[in-house]
Design an enzyme around this catalytic site. Structure first.
Site, short mmCIF file in Angstrom:
data_model
loop_
_atom_site.label_atom_id
_atom_site.label_comp_id
_atom_site.label_asym_id
_atom_site.label_seq_id
_atom_site.Cartn_x
_atom_site.Cartn_y
_atom_site.Cartn_z
N ASN A 8 40.73 58.97 39.01
CA ASN A 8 41.17 59.49 37.71
C ASN A 8 40.71 58.49 36.64
OD1 ASN A 8 42.53 60.42 35.51
ND2 ASN A 8 44.50 60.67 36.55
N ARG A 89 38.92 63.56 38.88
CA ARG A 89 39.61 64.39 37.89
C ARG A 89 38.77 64.40 36.62
NH1 ARG A 89 43.79 62.43 33.71
NH2 ARG A 89 44.60 64.40 32.95
N HIS A 178 46.37 69.36 32.22
CA HIS A 178 47.33 69.13 33.30
C HIS A 178 47.28 70.24 34.36
CE1 HIS A 178 50.11 66.77 30.33
NE2 HIS A 178 49.32 65.93 31.00
N ARG A 239 51.94 61.65 20.81
CA ARG A 239 51.23 62.78 20.19
C ARG A 239 52.20 63.72 19.48
NH1 ARG A 239 47.91 64.41 25.50
NH2 ARG A 239 48.34 62.34 26.31
N GLU A 382 49.20 64.70 41.63
CA GLU A 382 47.86 65.14 41.24
C GLU A 382 46.79 64.58 42.17
OE1 GLU A 382 47.64 65.55 36.62
OE2 GLU A 382 49.19 64.10 37.05
#
Ligand code: AMP
Length: 394
Positions: A8, A89, A178, A239, A382
């Site tokens: 990742n 990823r 995601h 964010r 993940e």
């Protein structure tokens, strides 16, 4: 026995796991941080051993070299031949990648070209893929896209209310993110409920430092809260989530900012829980500060809960119903109080949380027996989902 690496890569980081497949045993994991900055940090954990050191790592290619040197030095693998699979990823797959892809030179180029949609991520990911391909030419390599799971969204949910040519000419649309996590937890929820995935309406709440909500109907993502980029949707660590675009020129004028990228950087890095509370982007810090009476921290918590509730309401409407609401990622998995606060405000949909069952960080159905809608806690994984995709494409 074969070992698969789940990779990742972020703009300045590289996370990795080595997983024994198909047994799904995590053998080692680690992280390279601050790539391209001074004092980069390398950490590696395997068995009872933890290694950590600081050294300048100028780019992702050097990070990969150091990673392989460390794996050899500490005999995490006897030979690189043991690594038979690598999964990468990738943040942006655009409209091109509707599924995971076997990594070829062409795919690497396409990932780099999609850099326009994720300037901080895709170029770094392309560099890392190339570096792995050079060092492990024998391994099966797959790219797993954050956006693929959402490519099933209907146009009514991914087209923005802008002139339609902007979609046709520039592919300006909602892509979401995601996807790996939403796919993993929604499938797992169906298994836990013992019902066919293809017949369920599930709302998945991935609440971590980045957060997104997805409506999964009949096993397909039909809508998701992130947008063209991962800036949209609910309030996050740093964010904004959704805001009125007209605030940009207004604030740029007030703040004397002339470069719109500087403004967008504020929306990405200085907003959300951090911006509202003035305390931290980390939910634990914000919860602690609120507990000590900090009003802005309390407001940040309230806004976070409120935005998730609003998306749950939207997605009940989008699917005309809901069978299960799933919580995952750092906040979703670990904060029983946040889960309860969210669900206790949407009981009109038939949700009812059981406080005792909810007192967990593990995989569990946490709704009461009387509830019409199941509420489920599922730690996301993940990396395992990436490793499974590598196996599937081998
Ligand atoms: P992630 O991006 O999935 O690693 O999630 C990171 C977020 O999870 C941070 O805001 C953490 O503060 C939050 N988090 C982790 N553990 C807890 C906890 N026990 N309670 C509340 N928030 C938590």
């Amino acid at each position: 026995m074969s070992k698969t690496m789940a990779i990742n890569a972020g703009s300045s980081s590289l996370k990795f796991q080595i997983i024994e497949m198909p047994e799904e045993i995590v053998l080692a994991k680690g992280l390279v941080e601050r790539i391209g900055l001074n004092d980069s940090k390398f950490s590696l954990e395997f068995g009872d051993t933890e290694i950590e050191f600081t050294q300048d790592i100028p780019d992702h290619d050097v990070a990969v070299t150091i990673l392989f040197d460390q794996l050899a030095e500490h005999k995490v693998v006897d030979s690189l031949e043991e690594i038979t699979g690598v999964g990468h990823r990738v943040v942006a797959g655009g409209e091109l990648f509707k599924e995971s892809a076997v990594v070829t030179d062409e795919v690497i180029q396409q990932v780099a070209d999609l850099g326009e949609f994720a300037p901080l991520h895709n170029p770094a990911e392309a560099v890392v893929m190339r570096a792995f391909k050079e060092r492990l030419p024998h391994a099966s390599m797959a790219a797993i896209f954050d956006t693929s799971f959402h490519t099933t969204m209907p146009a009514v949910n991914y087209i923005y209310s802008l002139p339609y040519e902007y979609y046709e000419d520039f592919q300006a649309r909602k892509y979401g993110a995601h996807g790996t996590s939403h796919a993993y937890v929604s499938r797992r929820a169906a298994e836990m409920l013992g019902k066919p995935y293809e017949e369920l309406k599930i709302i998945t709440c991935h609440l971590g430092n980045g957060a997104s909500i997805t409506a999964v109907q009949n096993g397909k993502s039909v809508d998701t809260s992130m947008g063209f980029t991962p800036l949209a949707g609910v309030t996050m660590g740093t964010r904004t989530g959704d805001i009125d675009a007209s605030l940009l020129p207004f604030l740029m004028d007030k703040l004397g900012i002339t470069d719109v990228n500087e403004m967008v950087n504020i929306l990405n890095k200085k907003s959300g829980l951090l911006g509202i509370s003035g305390v931290s982007s980390d939910m634990r810090d914000v919860e602690n500060a609120a507990g000590e009476g900090n009003e802005r921290a309390q407001l940040a918590l309230d806004i976070f809960v409120n935005r998730v509730q609003k998306y749950i309401g939207q997605y009940v409407a989008v699917m005309n119903g809901v069978d299960a609401i799933v919580f995952t990622a750092g906040i979703g998995e670990n904060s029983a109080t946040t889960r309860a606060a969210i669900i206790n405000g949407v009981t009109t949909f038939g949700c009812d949380i059981d406080p005792e069952r909810n007192n967990t960080r593990k995989e569990a159905i946490v709704s009461s027996d009387a509830a019409k809608v199941a509420v489920i806690n599922i730690p996301t994984d993940e990396e395992m989902e990436i490793a499974r995709e590598v196996e599937r494409l081998k």
